[in-house]
Design an enzyme around this catalytic site. Structure first.
Site, mmCIF file in Angstrom:
data_model
loop_
_atom_site.group_PDB
_atom_site.id
_atom_site.type_symbol
_atom_site.label_atom_id
_atom_site.label_comp_id
_atom_site.label_asym_id
_atom_site.label_seq_id
_atom_site.Cartn_x
_atom_site.Cartn_y
_atom_site.Cartn_z
ATOM 1 N N ARG A 147 98.738 9.316 -35.382
ATOM 2 C CA ARG A 147 97.635 8.360 -35.214
ATOM 3 C C ARG A 147 96.575 9.032 -34.363
ATOM 4 O O ARG A 147 96.895 9.660 -33.347
ATOM 5 C CB ARG A 147 98.157 7.102 -34.510
ATOM 6 N N TYR A 159 89.890 1.083 -25.743
ATOM 7 C CA TYR A 159 91.278 0.667 -25.852
ATOM 8 C C TYR A 159 91.990 1.491 -26.916
ATOM 9 O O TYR A 159 91.457 1.754 -27.978
ATOM 10 C CB TYR A 159 91.375 -0.817 -26.209
ATOM 11 N N HIS A 212 92.591 -2.187 -33.670
ATOM 12 C CA HIS A 212 92.926 -3.228 -32.690
ATOM 13 C C HIS A 212 92.180 -4.543 -32.891
ATOM 14 O O HIS A 212 91.646 -5.117 -31.935
ATOM 15 C CB HIS A 212 92.713 -2.693 -31.263
ATOM 16 N N GLU A 262 101.552 -6.311 -35.925
ATOM 17 C CA GLU A 262 102.332 -6.083 -34.698
ATOM 18 C C GLU A 262 102.357 -7.321 -33.811
ATOM 19 O O GLU A 262 103.260 -7.461 -32.997
ATOM 20 C CB GLU A 262 101.810 -4.858 -33.930
ATOM 21 N N ARG A 283 103.576 -4.595 -39.938
ATOM 22 C CA ARG A 283 103.879 -3.986 -38.635
ATOM 23 C C ARG A 283 104.803 -4.832 -37.762
ATOM 24 O O ARG A 283 104.981 -4.537 -36.580
ATOM 25 C CB ARG A 283 102.569 -3.736 -37.879
ATOM 26 N N GLU A 339 106.371 3.622 -35.714
ATOM 27 C CA GLU A 339 105.577 4.128 -34.590
ATOM 28 C C GLU A 339 106.516 4.607 -33.488
ATOM 29 O O GLU A 339 107.534 3.974 -33.204
ATOM 30 C CB GLU A 339 104.683 2.999 -34.047
ATOM 31 N N TRP A 402 86.618 -11.119 -31.550
ATOM 32 C CA TRP A 402 88.053 -10.890 -31.748
ATOM 33 C C TRP A 402 88.872 -11.723 -30.804
ATOM 34 O O TRP A 402 88.411 -12.181 -29.793
ATOM 35 C CB TRP A 402 88.417 -9.415 -31.579
#
Ligand code: EZ4
Ligand code: CO
Length: 402
Positions: A147, A159, A212, A262, A283, A339, A402
């Site tokens: 990544r 971030y 993100h 995730e 994820r 990951e 977001w």
């Protein structure tokens, strides 16, 4: 066999971890990870005050029945705190069953479907040049997938961009840091970053990137389209996925493979995404997705829609989760990638584990159960430290979108 005692253990060897230890009348115990980054003590209290008393006296071999009891019995279904707590119990019960039957957990899940678990590491840099160099270091270590994240010129903290090599911890002690973010500046830098990486290292290495959850659907479509020449393995969390319908728009604009999930707690967070073939990788993780038991359901639902798994594996997922994920990854048909952010040496010492890394792959090892232990003597040296993930504001001070 009966459950006799349930302990909730909190330690901070470099970062906070909450661990569940379930004891039985036959002297066996199982471990489960209950760490929810920045909200650790909510899960600890949920387990200690509300779940542990209900487990005493139950048969730990009834993994499915206990899962249903905790999920349905609570009345208040889903949500990250609840599903993390259930995930911890579930992991501990699979660990006990494996130890009792003297087999690694992957054997209980149908056996190995592959020889190892393909993992990706995190190459980070404050500049694109640093990030490109970091990719080379991962390739030297044998990684087949990396990544890549780079700092954005003009923004102080970005971030997802780490501070060290091989180890990156997004949470910071104290109260939440507030960073400044500009989607326009970010979008202007990513395609050229990947052009440089491909130019330097060729076409073979799998490349991944994480946005993100910061883009609008149309910005996500643009980024995906501009990255198409570099053939990413995946583009992760382009937009806030609680708006599953938004992925219809993104999908119309790009063939870059998409990964999401995730932060999902149950398969219900992803049903539209899967049913309409809007993503390529799911994820969801063992710890935040209700344990191995529920992740099997989610992965099976993904499999019938040709979607593979790509379990979250950042440093806030303890070695207990990493082990559980590896047993799961090794066994299912539609595994994609795992990951793997390495833990600090202090974390690895508190949680001695049987899993090993070799030539770009992890293997859970052959120890009975999950193959992870917990060193109380070391854990006690690291008391809980309040820590949070940073919060980002746009340059005008707002937090939309977001
Ligand atoms: O932000 O683990 O893909 N990995 C990530 C991580 C997550 C943190 C959240 O706790 O996005 O860095
Ligand atoms: Co991510």
């Amino acid at each position: 066999m009966r459950i006799t005692d349930v302990e909730v253990l909190v330690t901070s060897p470099g970062r906070n971890f909450v661990t569940l230890r379930v004891h039985t009348d036959e002297g066996l115990y199982g471990l489960g990870d209950a760490t929810l980054n920045g909200r650790e003590l909510a899960v600890a209290a949920y387990l200690r005050d509300h779940v542990a008393p209900c487990l005493i006296g139950r048969n730990p071999f009834q993994v499915e029945d206990i899962w249903q009891f905790l999920y349905r019995g609570a009345y208040w279904r889903r949500g990250p705190v609840t599903m993390t707590a259930i995930g911890a119990v579930d992991m501990a019960l699979w660990d006990i069953k494996g130890k009792a039957l003297n087999v690694p957990v992957y054997e209980l899940l149908g056996g190995a479907s592959r020889t190892g678990v393909l993992v990706y590491g995190h190459a980070n840099g404050h500049s694109a040049g640093e990030a490109v160099e970091a990719v080379g270091r991962y390739l030297d270590l044998g990684y087949k997938a990396v990544r890549v994240q780079a700092g954005v010129p003009g923004l102080t903290g970005t971030y997802g961009v780490g501070r060290g090599e091989l180890f990156y911890e997004p949470a910071e002690a104290g109260l939440p840091a507030e960073d400044v973010w500009s989607t326009e500046k970010y979008l202007a830098t990513v395609p050229s970053l990947f052009a440089r990486v491909r130019e330097e290292y060729g076409d073979e290495v799998h490349l991944l990137h994480d946005a993100h959850h910061r883009l609008t659907p149309i910005q996500a479509g643009r980024l995906g389209r501009e990255l198409e020449p570099y053939h990413l393995f995946w583009l992760e969390d382009v937009a806030p996925a609680e708006q599953q319908e938004a992925f219809r728009l993104i999908r119309q604009h790009t063939t870059t493979p998409l990964a999401v999930g995730e932060i999902f707690s149950t398969v219900h967070d992803a049903t539209l995404l899967l049913r309409e073939y809007l993503i390529d990788y799911l994820r969801m993780t063992v710890v935040h997705g209700g344990g191995i038991t529920h992740l099997r359901t989610a992965a099976a639902y993904a499999a019938v829609h040709q979607v593979r798994t790509g379990c979250h594996g950042a440093t806030d997922l303890s070695p207990v989760t990493m082990a559980a994920a590896l047993h799961f990854d090794l066994s299912i048909p539609n595994f994609g990638i795992q990951e793997y952010m390495r833990h600090t040496a202090e974390t690895d010492e508190v949680f001695p584990h049987a899993y090993t890394f070799s030539d770009g792959y992890l293997h859970p090892g052959e120890a009975p159960g999950l193959g992870v232990d917990y060193r109380d003597d070391l854990a006690e040296r690291y008391p809980y430290q309040r820590a949070y993930l940073p919060v980002s504001r746009l340059e005008d001070g707002t937090m939309f979108n977001w």
